[in-house]
Design an enzyme around this catalytic site. Structure first.
Site, short mmCIF file in Angstrom:
data_model
loop_
_atom_site.label_atom_id
_atom_site.label_comp_id
_atom_site.label_asym_id
_atom_site.label_seq_id
_atom_site.Cartn_x
_atom_site.Cartn_y
_atom_site.Cartn_z
CG ASP A 174 1.87 3.16 7.96
OD1 ASP A 174 1.26 2.46 8.12
OD2 ASP A 174 2.59 3.88 7.39
CB SER A 206 2.65 3.89 -0.03
OG SER A 206 2.65 2.05 0.65
CG HIS A 226 0.27 3.30 4.48
ND1 HIS A 226 1.23 3.41 5.09
CD2 HIS A 226 -0.31 2.75 3.98
CE1 HIS A 226 1.68 2.86 3.67
NE2 HIS A 226 0.76 2.76 2.64
#
Length: 640
Positions: A557, A470, A589
Site C-alpha cells: 500500500d 482507507s 490499497h
C-alpha cells in the site's frame, strides 16, 4: 430460495461475470471485462453478440479492471501494475492479432493515460513521472510504433495539465500553500495565471473537456455559489454560461456528444440520482431507459462515433450491475450481460435512504439495508448492526447495489452507511465543515447515526461493529480508541493510525495534493499542526482499546502504508491488548486478487459472527487461494 439461505461469498465478491462494456468507434465491436482462467481480462465480440465473445487478453497476474478503444479503432488500451504498488504501465492490445505491447516499459514509474482524441487518431497522451517522481511530464505516444515525443516538460510543478482535442496543453493546475489551488492558462509556450481558488473551491472546481472546436471549456465549478454546477467558459472572452445546477446538491457525471462534445445531460446525486437534460432528444432517450429499467440507477458509459449506439450500465439495490446495448435509431434496448447472474437465485435486500440532521444542523444522507425478509421497515426486535464507513474521506455513499450491504444483511445484520461531513455531492459548506474535524465532528456524524439507529429500534446497542477501508479504516480505529464504549468490535482495512506519518509518507506524485491535505488534517510543518495531528491519531490512544479488533492491510500500500497497522499492532501487543492482524504481501490499497478478497471477507465474516452473533458461511476452501499471513491473533480462528 428463502431469505434464510446464505448467499455464498464467492457469488457476492468473486470475479464478476462481465462488466465494463465499451464500443469500438464505428460501433461494430464490443469489448468488456470478464474472467479468463480465473483472472479478469478483456473480451471482444461483434456488438450485440457477447455470446460469441473470446478473450482479447490472457494475462495471468493482476486483474484488468479498465479498458477502452483508441479513437481510430485500431487498439484497445488498458493499465495495470504488478503487485498493488500503483506503478501502473500503459498497455495496448491489437484486436486483430491479440498482441499486447507495453507503451511504458519503465520500472518504478506511474504511467497515466491522460487523453486520446478522434481529431488526432493513433496518438495517446501519457503522463510519466520518470524524470521527477513528484510530477508527471506529458508525452504523445504513437500507439502503432510506441514512439514517445515530449509534449510538456512539467518543471512548473503542475499537478494537472489539461489537453484539448488537438492534443495541445491549454490549462494547468498547481497547489497553493493555503490548501487551495491556482489555475493557469497555457497559450503555446506562454503560461499565465488564470484564477486563484480557496481550499474548498479548489477541491470542487475542475476544468473537464473542451468542445469539439476547442473554443469552450466545460467547467465543474462552485466559484461564487454553494453547489457545483456545469458551465461552459468561452476560452477567449471568459464568459461563463451555466448549463446544469441544483440548489442543494452538486452535479456529478455528464453525457457529452461523442463528436461535438456538447453537453447533453448531467446527473445530480442526492439520496438518489436524478438527471437534468440539455437536449430534447436525450430526454426522450432517457424516458425510454427509465421505462425499460424502472427503479434502476444508470449511466451511459460508451457511445459509437455516430452516437447511434450506447452502452448503458444499470443497477439497483436488489440487482447487481447489468449492461445494455441501446440502438437509438431503432429505439431498442437489449440486455448484454449481468455482472453477477448467479444472484438471481437469491432474494436480495432493498436499501433505504435516511435523511437526518447532525448535531450542528447539517443535513446527513445515509443508507440503511436490513435483512431481505424485513425489507426497509423496522425489525421486530433490534438487530446487531455494522456501521460500514466509506473511504476518501472526500468520496460518498450512494443508493444502489452494494455487495458489502447484501453480504452483511444476508448474515442477519442491519447495515448503515453515512455520508458524514466532507462527503462529496452535498455542496461546499458540507466539505468546509470537515476541515480539521477528523476524529471530531466527522466522527460525531457517525455516532449520531448510530444513536439514531438505536432510538429507532433498528440496532441493538450492545452489538454494533464499525468497519471500513482507507478513511473508513481510520474511522474504525477512531471508533475503537475515541468512542470505545459504542462499538463491540472494529474491523479496520488499510486504515490510518497516525495522521502525521500518513502525511509524511504520501506517494511522491501526490505532491500537488499535499497542501490540501495539510489544510484538511493539520500542517505537519508547524508545532500546532503536529499537536493536532497527534491529538486525532488513534496510535496515541491505544490504552483506550477495550473491544476486539481485526486489522487487514496490503503490504504494498502506497497510500496508507503498512506501518500504519504495524505500529498499532505492536503497541497493542506491548500493552497486552488482544488483536488479530492479517497482511497480504502481494496487495496494496485494497485486495484486487479474488482469492485474497474472498479470504479477507471470510475472516471478517467469522469475526463478525463471533461478536455480533450473525450467520457465518463455513470457510470451506475460501482461504486456499490466498496469500494472507495472520501475523497476530490467529488463535481466534482455530475453532472454525
Amino acid at each position: 430460495m428463502t431469505a434464510q439461505t446464505l448467499i455464498p461469498r464467492k457469488l457476492l465478491f468473486g470475479n464478476a461475470s462481465a462488466f465494463g462494456g465499451r464500443l469500438s468507434p464505428d460501433g461494430r465491436w464490443l469489448t468488456w471485462i470478464a474472467p479468463f482462467e480465473g483472472v479478469l481480462n478483456i473480451w471482444i465480440a461483434p456488438t450485440g453478440e457477447p455470446q460469441a465473445g473470446e478473450p482479447l487478453t490472457r494475462t495471468r497476474g493482476r486483474p484488468i479492471t479498465w479498458q477502452d478503444w483508441t479513437p481510430d479503432g485500431r487498439f484497445v488500451m488498458f493499465v495495470n501494475d504488478e503487485n498493488g504498488d500503483e506503478n501502473n504501465h500503459a498497455f495496448i492490445v491489437d484486436p486483430r492479432t491479440k498482441e499486447i505491447r507495453d507503451l511504458t516499459p519503465i520500472t518504478g514509474v506511474n504511467a497515466e493515460i491522460k487523453m486520446w482524441s478522434r481529431q488526432v487518431p493513433g496518438k495517446i497522451v501519457i503522463g510519466l513521472n520518470d524524470r521527477d517522481p513528484r510530477w508527471h511530464d506529458l508525452y504523445i505516444v504513437d500507439a502503432e510504433t510506441g514512439e514517445r515525443d515530449l509534449l510538456w516538460l512539467n518543471t512548473q510543478d503542475f499537478g494537472y495539465i489539461g489537453v484539448d482535442w488537438q492534443l495541445r496543453p491549454r490549462h494547468a493546475r498547481s497547489s497553493s500553500p493555503d490548501g487551495g489551488a491556482k489555475l493557469w492558462r497555457i497559450d503555446g509556450g506562454k503560461v499565465t495565471p488564470w484564477v486563484d481558488l480557496d481550499h474548498v473551491d479548489g477541491w470542487l472546481t475542475w476544468p473537464t473537456l473542451f468542445d469539439g472546436e476547442s473554443r469552450r471549456l466545460l467547467m465543474r465549478t462552485c466559484i461564487g455559489r454553494e453547489t457545483t454546477v456545469f458551465a461552459w467558459r468561452d476560452w477567449e472572452s471568459g464568459e461563463e454560461t451555466v448549463m446544469v445546477e441544483h440548489p442543494r446538491f452538486d452535479v456529478g457525471g455528464c453525457l457529452l456528444h461523442p463528436m461535438t462534445f456538447d453537453l447533453e445531460a448531467a446527473n445530480i446525486s442526492g439520496a438518489r440520482v436524478d438527471w437534468a437534460y440539455v437536449t430534447p432528444q436525450v430526454e426522450a432517450d432517457f424516458e425510454l431507459i427509465h421505462a425499460t429499467v424502472p427503479g434502476f440507477e444508470f449511466d451511459i458509459v460508451s457511445q459509437s462515433d455516430d452516437n447511434s449506439k450506447w452502452i448503458i450500465e444499470a443497477h439497483k439495490a436488489e440487482q447487481a450491475l447489468t449492461t445494455f446495448l441501446y440502438d437509438r435509431d431503432q429505439g431498442i434496448i437489449t440486455e448484454l450481460f449481468r455482472a453477477r447472474p448467479a444472484l438471481d437465485a437469491y432474494r436480495l435486500a432493498p436499501m433505504r435512504s435516511v435523511e437526518t440532521k447532525s448535531r450542528d444542523g447539517l443535513d446527513l444522507v445515509s443508507y440503511l439495508t436490513l435483512p431481505a425478509d424485513i425489507g426497509t421497515e423496522r425489525p421486530d426486535v433490534p438487530l446487531p448492526m455494522v456501521l460500514d464507513v466509506h473511504g476518501g474521506p472526500w468520496s460518498r455513499d450512494i443508493y444502489g447495489y452494494r455487495g458489502d450491504h447484501q453480504w452483511l444483511a444476508n448474515r442477519g445484520y442491519a447495515v448503515l452507511s453515512v455520508n458524514y461531513r466532507g462527503s462529496r455531492g452535498f455542496g461546499k459548506s458540507f466539505i468546509a465543515a470537515s476541515e480539521k474535524q477528523h476524529a471530531a465532528k466527522m466522527h460525531d456524524d457517525l455516532i449520531n447515526m448510530v444513536d439514531w439507529a438505536v432510538r429507532e429500534g433498528i440496532a441493538d446497542k450492545s452489538k454494533i461493529a464499525i468497519f471500513g477501508a482507507s478513511y473508513g479504516g481510520y474511522a474504525s480505529f477512531v471508533g475503537a480508541t475515541f468512542t470505545p464504549d459504542v462499538f463491540c468490535c472494529s474491523v479496520p482495512v488499510v486504515g490510518i493510525t497516525n495522521l502525521l506519518t500518513l502525511l509524511e509518507s504520501i506517494p511522491p506524485y501526490w505532491a500537488g495534493f499535499a497542501d490540501f491535505m495539510y489544510r484538511s488534517y493539520g500542517d505537519p510543518k508547524t508545532e500546532d499542526g503536529q499537536a493536532l495531528l497527534a491529538e486525532r491519531s488513534p496510535i496515541h490512544k491505544v490504552d483506550r482499546i477495550k473491544k476486539p479488533m481485526l486489522i487487514f492491510h496490503g503490504a504494498n500500500d502506497v497510500r496508507c502504508k503498512i506501518a500504519e497497522s504495524d505500529t498499532i499492532v505492536a503497541a497493542m501487543q506491548a500493552k497486552g491488548i488482544p488483536v488479530t492482524y492479517v497482511v497480504y504481501p502481494d496487495e496494496g490499497h485494497g485486495f484486487a486478487k479474488p482469492g485474497n478478497r474472498i479470504a479477507y471477507l471470510a475472516l471478517a465474516e467469522a469475526f463478525f459472527a463471533m461478536h455480533l452473533g450473525g450467520k457465518c458461511e463455513p470457510f470451506g476452501d475460501d482461504l486456499a487461494d490466498s496469500s494472507h499471513e495472520i501475523r497476530a491473533g490467529a488463535e481466534i480462528f482455530d475453532k472454525l
